[in-house]
Structure formats: C-alpha cells, structure tokens
Design an enzyme around this catalytic site. Structure first.
Site, PDB file in Angstrom:
ATOM      1  N   TRP A  98      -2.231  59.468 -33.001  1.00 23.27           N
ATOM      2  CA  TRP A  98      -0.855  59.042 -32.712  1.00 23.27           C
ATOM      3  C   TRP A  98      -0.129  58.690 -34.007  1.00 23.27           C
ATOM      4  CZ3 TRP A  98       0.084  61.040 -28.384  1.00 23.27           C
ATOM      5  CH2 TRP A  98      -0.825  60.980 -27.325  1.00 23.27           C
ATOM      6  N   ASP A 142       3.620  51.143 -33.281  1.00 19.19           N
ATOM      7  CA  ASP A 142       3.311  51.708 -31.972  1.00 19.19           C
ATOM      8  C   ASP A 142       2.307  50.751 -31.319  1.00 19.19           C
ATOM      9  OD1 ASP A 142       2.352  53.133 -29.805  1.00 19.19           O
ATOM     10  OD2 ASP A 142       2.036  55.003 -30.913  1.00 19.19           O
ATOM     11  N   LYS A 152       0.052  52.283 -20.245  1.00 21.37           N
ATOM     12  CA  LYS A 152      -1.251  51.717 -20.579  1.00 21.37           C
ATOM     13  C   LYS A 152      -1.377  50.299 -20.031  1.00 21.37           C
ATOM     14  CE  LYS A 152      -1.642  55.474 -23.111  1.00 21.37           C
ATOM     15  NZ  LYS A 152      -1.187  55.921 -24.408  1.00 21.37           N
TER      16      LYS A 152
HETATM   17  C1  LIG Z   1      -0.661  57.046 -25.123  1.00 18.60           C
HETATM   18  C2  LIG Z   1      -0.185  56.786 -26.488  1.00 18.60           C
HETATM   19  C3  LIG Z   1       0.890  57.490 -27.046  1.00 18.60           C
HETATM   20  C4  LIG Z   1       1.589  58.605 -26.308  1.00 18.60           C
HETATM   21  O1  LIG Z   1       2.387  58.073 -25.325  1.00 18.60           O
HETATM   22  P1  LIG Z   1       3.337  58.987 -24.416  1.00 18.60           P
HETATM   23  O2  LIG Z   1       4.067  57.935 -23.645  1.00 18.60           O
HETATM   24  O3  LIG Z   1       2.446  59.846 -23.590  1.00 18.60           O
HETATM   25  O4  LIG Z   1       4.205  59.768 -25.310  1.00 18.60           O
HETATM   26  C5  LIG Z   1       1.320  57.150 -28.303  1.00 18.60           C
HETATM   27  N1  LIG Z   1       0.716  56.175 -29.005  1.00 18.60           N
HETATM   28  C6  LIG Z   1      -0.327  55.490 -28.509  1.00 18.60           C
HETATM   29  C7  LIG Z   1      -0.952  54.400 -29.330  1.00 18.60           C
HETATM   30  C8  LIG Z   1      -0.823  55.772 -27.244  1.00 18.60           C
HETATM   31  O5  LIG Z   1      -1.848  55.076 -26.750  1.00 18.60           O
END
Ligand SMILES: *Cc1c(COP(=O)(O)O)cnc(C)c1O
Length: 361
Positions: free
Chosen positions: A102, A172, A196
């Site tokens: 990511w 993030d 999540k």
């Molecule tokens: C799941 C995840 C993403 C991607 O998220 P989307 O909402 O599917 O775009 C990005 N960064 C992290 C840390 C993730 O766990």
C-alpha cells in the site's frame, strides 16, 4: 444460526450488536417508515445520522477543531492520487517510507504528479520490519511525508513516528484506525478505507488539517478536490449513506459498549498477545515479522511447509475459522483480529492451532 469466526483482512468482521441493531432498524428507521438505504441524503432524518457519525468520530478520536472530517468514496486507493493532487503545490516534492504494497502504491501514484522520494524501505526482507530512517535524508521543503501506519498484508506497524517538522505527516491508517488512541495533531492527513475497522466497504474517511485544503493542482478533478467536499460537508454528491450509518453504529458500540480507545487498545493488546505468545511457543507455527514491529491487527504466520499451510487453512475453515489464508503475495496464513473480533475468537483459534499441531507433529 451459526456464525463463524471471520479473520478476513477486509471487508471484515463487524460487532454482532451492530449487525443486530442494523437488522432491527432495516425496515423502519426510528419511525421514519423507511430504511436508511432508501432515504434521501438531503432529508432531516439522514442529516442527523451523518452529523452524529462525525460528532462521535471527533469525540472518540479527540480530533482537534482545526481538522475537517470528510466522508468520501473511492477507497484508500483513491487517496493515493487525491493527496498529491491536493498537497503537491509548493515544492512539488513528497517523501515516502516504503513498508509494503500500500505504501508503494501511494508512492508510485504520487510520482505521477510530482517528485516522490523514498527515504527508507524494508523491501529487502519482504517488508517484514519497519525500517530505520535518518532525518538527514528527509526533503526539507517537501509538501508532505507519507507513511502507511499499519501494514495489513505484512503485519507490521509503526511504533514511533518520523519527526517531519513543518512538513505535514500523512498516514494511511486503513487497518489500524480506532484500534488505539492516536494523536491527530501530529498529522496533516489521516485516511482510511472503512472496511477494516469502521464499517462495511464503500466509505473512505479523511481527517485533514484545514490549512491543507484549498490549494489543489489545476488539473485536479472537482470530485478529487478536498475543498469540494469540505465546503459541502461531504454532501457535494450522494455520500455512501448506509455505510456511514453503520459506521455511526460501530462508533456507538465503541463508545458505549467498549468504553473508548484506551479500553479498545487494552483489549486489542490482550487479544494479540494470546496469538503471538502461542506463535512464540509453538514448534510448528511461527510469526513472520520482527517482534518489535508486530501489528495489533494483522498477524501473519507460517508453518514453513506450504502443504501443511494449505491443510491448516482447509481444516480451520471447516471448523469455523474462516479467511485465514495469507495475502496472495506472501502465502502462509494471516489472522486479522480487528476491533470486532471477540477475544474468545482468538482463544478458540489458538486452541484449534494447538490441536492441529499435536495431530500433525
Ligand atoms: C485495504 C487497504 C488499502 C486499500 O483500501 P481500498 O479501500 O480497497 O482502496 C489501502 N491501505 C491499507 C493500509 C489497507 O489496509
């Protein structure tokens, strides 16, 4: 009704009381005669839902007044572009620490709109640790500095933050938001896909310091400009109404049933320790990341034998422990133990792992 223990990395388990409440309110939300799925996002009754969701998030995370909370769509993945489009407006440079897929995607996307620099990376060992960084390597006039706080695929997390001075730190937090307290004032932007730890899929939460809004690059699409959404209280267009409603229910659960983020953290630490302690004592299973960098939310592990891994996943699934297969890029197993995974689920998983180890020794 038989519910399984769901260790999915996302979309993931939700608190059972939240699902029950959503079911109770499905046909008639609080006397409105409608489902939240059906009502106008401009109605008074819906306005109260989105406002309450924001108020709860601000209260639980202790978000300072000079930050906006935006409820967007497009996933955390859209933020990989939205952040550089909005923030690369002075030097046009940004710094990145690469700790997994990511973080790397955020870096590659930013490189399309400006100069993206890698200041540290743990790619050399399949992202199994958080790399050391050297402040001397930071770009002094960067427009932002990006990290991925919890690495969902690899199971690592930052336990300290880079000191970036006046350069806004952007994180993030998709897979760790609401898992423990976080000092929002240390960041320029925090963002998370909600699927999540917050809600079902469809909602992206952005917490942004107000002074970072309003200087987007000229090419920025209207929908990708933070200003558009800040000026319209996340109602420029139709927001993901139902997901925001479930997010509100999750926040109520976190506040009223759990008792806030300090309590949540204590529960998460206890839960993770049950699994990590077992991995450290087992002769068959072992964790794959450096101990000091272990995630509270995502716990990858292996037996060292791919066939045995597959057998384990198959038997675990049959026993009601589902979605334990590791990410397709790393193999092995991964147990995601987000806020809504009860302690009992982890205790039972460990008991199952012990029995599997004995039967296959
Ligand atoms: C799941 C995840 C993403 C991607 O998220 P989307 O909402 O599917 O775009 C990005 N960064 C992290 C840390 C993730 O766990």
């Amino acid at each position: 009704m038989a519910r399984v223990y769901n260790f999915s990395a996302g979309p993931s388990v939700l608190p059972e009381s939240v699902l029950k409440r959503a079911a109770e309110e499905m046909l008639d939300y609080q006397g409105s005669g409608q489902s939240v799925m059906e009502m106008s996002h401009r109605s008074k009754v819906y306005d109260a839902i989105i406002k309450e969701c924001e108020a709860l998030l601000r209260e639980i995370m202790n978000i300072p007044d000079n930050y906006k909370v935006l409820f967007l769509q497009g996933g955390a993945s859209s933020q990989f572009a939205m952040i550089p489009l909005n923030l690369l407006n002075k030097s046009g440079k940004a710094d990145f620490i690469l700790t997994g897929q990511w973080a790397t995607k955020a870096y590659k996307e930013a490189a399309r709109y400006g100069e993206a620099n890698v200041v540290a990376s743990s790619k050399d060992k399949t992202f199994s640790y958080i790399p050391e960084w050297n402040e001397a390597d930071f770009t002094k006039d960067a427009d932002y500095f990006h990290i991925c706080m919890n690495n969902t695929i690899y199971g690592t997390k930052f336990t300290k933050l880079p000191e970036t001075g006046d350069v806004p730190l952007v994180a993030d937090v998709s897979s760790c938001i609401l898992s423990e307290p976080i000092d929002v004032s240390r960041f320029g932007i925090l963002y998370a896909g909600a699927q999540k730890n917050m809600a079902p899929a469809g909602l992206t939460v952005v917490i942004i310091r107000e002074d970072l809004i309003g200087n987007a690059q000229e090419i920025t699409p209207t929908m990708f400009n933070y200003q558009t959404h800040a000026d319209n209280d996340s109602m420029f267009n139709t927001p993901p109404c139902y997901t925001i409603y479930v997010c509100k229910l999750v926040l109520e659960w976190l506040k009223n049933e759990i008792g806030g983020l300090e309590k949540m953290k204590a529960i998460n630490e206890k839960k993770a320790a049950i699994l990590y302690d077992f991995l450290d004592s087992s002769k068959m299973f072992k964790g794959t990341v450096e101990k000091k960098d272990r995630s509270l939310m995502n716990v990858p592990f292996v037996t060292g034998d791919e066939e045995l891994d597959a057998k384990f996943v198959k038997e675990a699934t049959a026993a009601g422990f589902v979605n334990l297969k590791g990410h397709r890029s790393v193999g092995g197993m991964r147990a995601s133990i987000y806020n809504a995974m009860p302690t009992e689920g982890v205790e039972k998983l460990v008991a199952f792992m012990k029995a599997f180890e004995e039967a296959n020794a």
